[in-house]
Every structure is written in C-alpha cells, then in structure tokens.
Design an enzyme around this catalytic site. Sequence first.
Site, PDB file in Angstrom:
ATOM      1  N   GLY A   8       0.873  -1.212  -0.352  1.00  0.00           N
ATOM      2  CA  GLY A   8       0.051   0.038  -0.173  1.00  0.00           C
ATOM      3  C   GLY A   8       0.709   1.091  -0.034  1.00  0.00           C
ATOM      4  O   GLY A   8       0.133   2.351  -0.004  1.00  0.00           O
ATOM      5  N   ASP A  51       9.973  -7.647  -1.143  1.00  0.00           N
ATOM      6  CA  ASP A  51      11.211  -6.975  -1.004  1.00  0.00           C
ATOM      7  C   ASP A  51      11.537  -6.618   0.242  1.00  0.00           C
ATOM      8  O   ASP A  51      11.972  -5.334   0.745  1.00  0.00           O
ATOM      9  CB  ASP A  51      10.714  -5.452  -1.718  1.00  0.00           C
ATOM     10  CG  ASP A  51      11.967  -4.767  -2.197  1.00  0.00           C
ATOM     11  OD1 ASP A  51      13.055  -5.134  -2.322  1.00  0.00           O
ATOM     12  OD2 ASP A  51      11.656  -3.384  -2.368  1.00  0.00           O
TER      13      ASP A  51
END
Length: 403
Positions: A256, A282
Amino acid sequence: MPIKYSYNTHESWWLSPSSLFDGYVWQHDIAFKISHDTITTIAPKCTIPTDDPIMTTDLIACPGYVDLQVNGGGGVMFNNEPSPAGLQTIGRAHLKYGTTSFLPTFITDTSDKLDLAADAVIKTIGQHGVIGMHIEGPHINMLRKGTHNGEFIRPFDERTLATLERLRTNKVPTMITLAPECLPDFTIIALLVAMGVVVSAGHTDANGEQIRTALHQGLSCFTHLHNAMTPMTSREPGVVGMALASHAWCGIVCDGYHVCDTSLAVSIHAKEKSQRMFIVSDAMSTVGGPSSFILYGEEIFVKDGRLINRQGSLAGAHITMAQSVHHLISQLGLAPGQAIAMATSTPADLLSVANTRIGKISIGGKANIVLLKKDWSIVQTICNGQYIDTEKNPNSTPNISNT
C-alpha cells in the site's frame, strides 16, 4: 481453530483441511498424505483408511509462499552478511510468516561481495528455503537507483558474467535485475537467457522502444513494478506500460506504500489474462528483527509501517508475503484464489525450469503448506512435512489423531 500440536512424530500422515487451494484451483472434501517431506497422495476424505494417522482441521490449506525478492530478515541483511549463516537466519525469519521458498536478493555492491553472496547461495541451495539467487544491480541506471549506492553502480562486465556462469554451472536458479538501456549491447540479454538466467528490468529509465528490444532479446520479467522505472504516459508507454502490455512476468510490492491500492488493482487486472503478476515482499532485515538497520553506512528504519531512510525515501519494504496476501483480499477485494496464486504458483512457475516441486500442492511436490483462517490470515506453516509452531517450538510436529 489452530491445530493442536505435540511432539509425536509419524513418517506418514494425512492432512484434511476444510478446503484446499492447490495453487491453481480450489478443491473440497480432499485430504493429502505427507510422507517425510513429500506429498504422496491426494484423495477424497472418504477414501482415507481408518487406521491411518490423520490431522483434521477447519483451517484452509494452500501452498507455502514463494518470495522472489528477499533482501533480509531476522535482523540480517544479505548484503551485510553474505554467508550460509546469514541465509539461515533470513530463512527462519520468513518461515514463520508462511514463506517456505525464497530467492535471497543481493543488491548493488562490490564484485567481491557479490562473489561471497554467490558462494553462500551455492552452499545453501535447497536449505532454509533458499531456492536460488536474485542479483538486483549493480548494472542499473543512476537516475533510478532508489536506495542503491551509486558508488557501486557500473556497466555490465566480465566479472558479473563469470559469477552468473558459476551459479548456473552449480544449477542455481538465478534472476538478475538490470537496466537494459545501460547494457553495452542488448544481445547480452540473449546471452544470459541462453545460460538459463531470468533477466528482469528494474531501476531503469528506459523508454518503450528500448524495452521492446529487450523483450525481443529475451527479457521476461519486471522488478517491483512501478517503482524505480519510467511510468506510462499518454504518448510513451515507458517501462510500466510495456510491462503491462507484454506477456512478461511482473513482481509487485503489495504494502500500500510502494504502489497505491488503485494502481495496484489496475495493474493486477491488466495482467489477469496472462496470470503473470506475482507478489514480492522486497523485505529487509526488519521482518522478524529489530525496527532499524544499517545499509551502506546509513540507518534505515520503520516509521508508520514504511521502511525509510533519513531523507524519508522508501528503502525496501517492511511486509511479509502473508500480510501481502491478506492486503490484496481484504483491501482490494481480490478473489482469494487469485491472491494466493500470486504468492505461490505464479512465482514458482517463473522458475519452473529448475523448480517443479514448490508453489503448489500436488503429488510429488514438497510438503510446504500454509494454513489460513477464514479471514485469510495465516495461522500455521508446515515446511518439508514438519509443523512450524510460530508461537513456541519451531521444531514441534502436529498432533495427529485417527479420526
């Protein structure tokens, strides 16, 4: 309810969930048999021999999550500790959040440290969830370097080629993220693809025509879509537009912050037909570790859920695959099967040439399983047939009853 556990062990046992997503489709009234680290049988519940040990649960079963971009975990950054011990710590940190397979990701650094990282992966492949290696940089565009250290960014060279050859000689599935426009010759992509390397575009300032050429040479993936790449505009598709219009795979961060939910939803929809959009975390060392760490001599820390540097720029992500799946379902309204596939079978399919036993629940597959509540939050993980209790003993095994 969570499965009760004990320290009883069984060479073979059945798992009977309330429902099963096998990585591709939903199955109901199904159980599967686990023998050591392998799924050996999938059958209707009613056909299970009454004297076989069986674990029955009202939880939902799906494959263990597959993450193709893990920079760190458990307080360890792969760049800072490129060793088998470092990979073990990172793997353990993500395991309790459902990630049973991952590509340790080594970002832009010196050639010597890259070689150390490659050595560590070669020694650790097949252990602690390590299924290959992702080299992100150093052959990227300075204009789109993000948190990568510009001091180490350099043109593609024989040293990197030798490292890639060594990884592939040792049958290590390998991905490299680079900026195609910074290569001395686009045919280098074809050379790497011929070696079996997955070539992904990232940290790139390329235009649409340059990406078209790279795709023709064998580029097959895009790294953390939307981030550190040229956007799509009305008259120039940029990297983002070419990625969405192509048949290539796209990794995307679903926290988000890296990509807003509207852009995330539009991007997933654009790739829905090809089913080649997959989740990457990530993740940095803060997952399962302290809330800050040092990278390139600079402090990186978590603030309001975002992982940032002192300038306030995003520096990797502080999210797990489990949280990403939950976000897609609860916030975007994505169909649960589609979200789970983005974390399991889709990334596994990208590496299918070298890995056929991960990312799905199938006969002969690895017994890597995530158990979810009906709100799609993760409860428990089974890795290589062994129950992982995230709250207590990570080596405990399931309580199995003859029911």
